[in-house]
Design an enzyme around this catalytic site. Sequence first.
Site, PDB file in Angstrom:
ATOM      1  N   LYS A 137     -94.005 -37.235   5.375  1.00  0.00           N
ATOM      2  CA  LYS A 137     -95.420 -36.925   5.525  1.00  0.00           C
ATOM      3  C   LYS A 137     -95.613 -35.418   5.557  1.00  0.00           C
ATOM      4  CE  LYS A 137     -97.894 -40.799   7.486  1.00  0.00           C
ATOM      5  NZ  LYS A 137     -98.838 -41.234   8.532  1.00  0.00           N
ATOM      6  N   GLU A 159    -101.821 -56.176  16.111  1.00  0.00           N
ATOM      7  CA  GLU A 159    -102.930 -56.469  17.010  1.00  0.00           C
ATOM      8  C   GLU A 159    -102.853 -57.873  17.601  1.00  0.00           C
ATOM      9  OE1 GLU A 159    -104.195 -53.351  14.048  1.00  0.00           O
ATOM     10  OE2 GLU A 159    -103.272 -55.339  13.901  1.00  0.00           O
ATOM     11  N   ARG A 174    -108.736 -58.474  13.997  1.00  0.00           N
ATOM     12  CA  ARG A 174    -107.488 -59.027  13.496  1.00  0.00           C
ATOM     13  C   ARG A 174    -106.800 -59.923  14.522  1.00  0.00           C
ATOM     14  NH1 ARG A 174    -104.004 -54.685  10.368  1.00  0.00           N
ATOM     15  NH2 ARG A 174    -103.988 -56.324   8.807  1.00  0.00           N
TER      16      ARG A 174
END
Length: 621
Positions: free
Chosen positions: A278, A364, A392
């Site tokens: 990243k 989740e 979710r």
Amino acid sequence: MSNLLNTINSPADLRALPRQQLGPLADELRAYLLKSVAQTGGHLSSNLGTVELTVALHYVFNTPHDRVVWDVGHQTYPHKILTGRREQMSTLRQRHGLSGFPRRSESEFDSFGTAHSSTSISAALGMGMAAVQKGESRHSIAVIGDGAMTAGMAFEAMNNAGVTNARFLVILNDNDMSISPPVGALNRYLAQLMSGRFYSTAKEVGKQVLKGAPPLFELAKRFEEQAKGLVVPATLFEKFGFNYIGPIDGHDLDSLIPTLQNLKNLEGPQFLHVVTKKGQGYELAEADPVAYHGPGKFDPAVGLVPSTTVAKTTFTQVFGQWLCDMAEHDPLLVGITPAMREGSGMVAFHKRFPDRYYDVGIAEQHALTFAAGLACEGVKPVVAIYSTFLQRAYDQLIHDVALQKLPMVLALDRAGIVGADGATHAGVFDIAYLRCIPHVSIACPADENECRQLLTTAYQQDHCVAVRYPRGSGVGVPVEAGLKALPFGKAEIRRQVQQSTLGDRRIALLAFGTLLYPALEVGEAMNATVVNMRWAKPLDIELLAHIATEHDALVTLEEGATMGGAGSAVLEVLQMLALPKPVLVLGISDVFTEHGDPVKLLVELGLDAQGIEASIRKRFY
């Protein structure tokens, strides 16, 4: 510097380039990306990390005929630039401009809309099997990050994909990050795989050497199956039925392109493990990819500079401070987040109470049932989760939490309009989808101080309570110290109508959440009663009955969906009380909210003071 990038208006132009020009093109693309995001704000670290991978994918595969599904989707700016949207990047995440995520209505190259994680493998597999059903020859590719691979949905899809005959490729973009640093056993496993470069190298060299001697090659293959575990951990992905290749350097086009070309010619499910970084190519983002995950506008030569202006306290900060204070007060409190430590304001809690902090990864569903298990044993879980992400875990909320009447606090950040992230991240459905569940209450604080007080109130209850609050700051109300609670399920009158100056009509505005403050402006302008409802469930029926009796018409205000929302709840109570009154329900109608500046979006939706007054006058005067 050449201007290769200016000649690329579609991947077809890219595929026409000589192979040796792809490296310089990638350099131009990275420079353009950095300059563009610095001018508009947006996701940066993840996109800098996918430049070479994007170039390689569009060079090797015949997009859009071949389908590429990007998981989460905030890593697709290079993809947008190479697929005819370069000149529109200045409109990124602005009203009527480019979305920050893939969007099918925006481009034929965006084969699937993604913004929540871990959906790419399922979607791409569906596309691959559709090609089989229709007799079409096309590839489908899912690009998924190592953080997104922690979600159960990714493994459900892998389990399904391993027994299919689609021309299907999963690319694991392993950058050792989701948004927050990664957690869990899978991440450790991937780290072990990375350390096993000897195995992957020896395997390929051995194949090339032994191909000339078939008996020895077959013997080596059998030995490989038995001895693989002695060299690196057994390859999880091969157990799912995939042909695993990697890991390879995701920034090395000389590795990426030949590998993708080889995989393109193979049948059945393929799995390519690429390693990227990243922030690649921009030292400041490489050093701090979290800070540069989603920066605002900045000067690339200088980097992010702390603001010198005194910012208002955000609701997220209020929650983070309350969590630490309540944890100090109650040793049974634990904090849970699905991979959103920074976004949910839990950094300080993690540092102060590391043994009571749980980051469960992008999972989740697991987060809610894990919290339910803790609650069963008398521990007090506080689950910090964005409103849009709680969707979710809806089944778990109903069956594992509410059905068993387990006490926990759901700190719903990003409720209502979220701005630049748009429809996929807007928290506009929570009141509607939560209030129909027994043993679940919903608090709607109007400002920062009330947010802290309602969190305390929620924590004291014997069932699940969601406290919904918006992104950013409120009106700047000072936040009191201490852990004061407010009365459960009780509203308050903030302004009482005086002698009517608008005919004989006495209007009452019932505000849920931060719309209280524009409601107060309207109350002054129109001499109307204003009620701070505070709770969408339970409603303060006693006060509501009084207000309905004393007024000629009611107006409900909510930064959420009106279908099944707080206004609907008011209508239901009035019917139950046999108090027929004209009611104007204001909120977000049956549409998905677009991306753009939150203040301007509220104006468009008619939820600013001027818009609210105009709607009232149109309806009642």
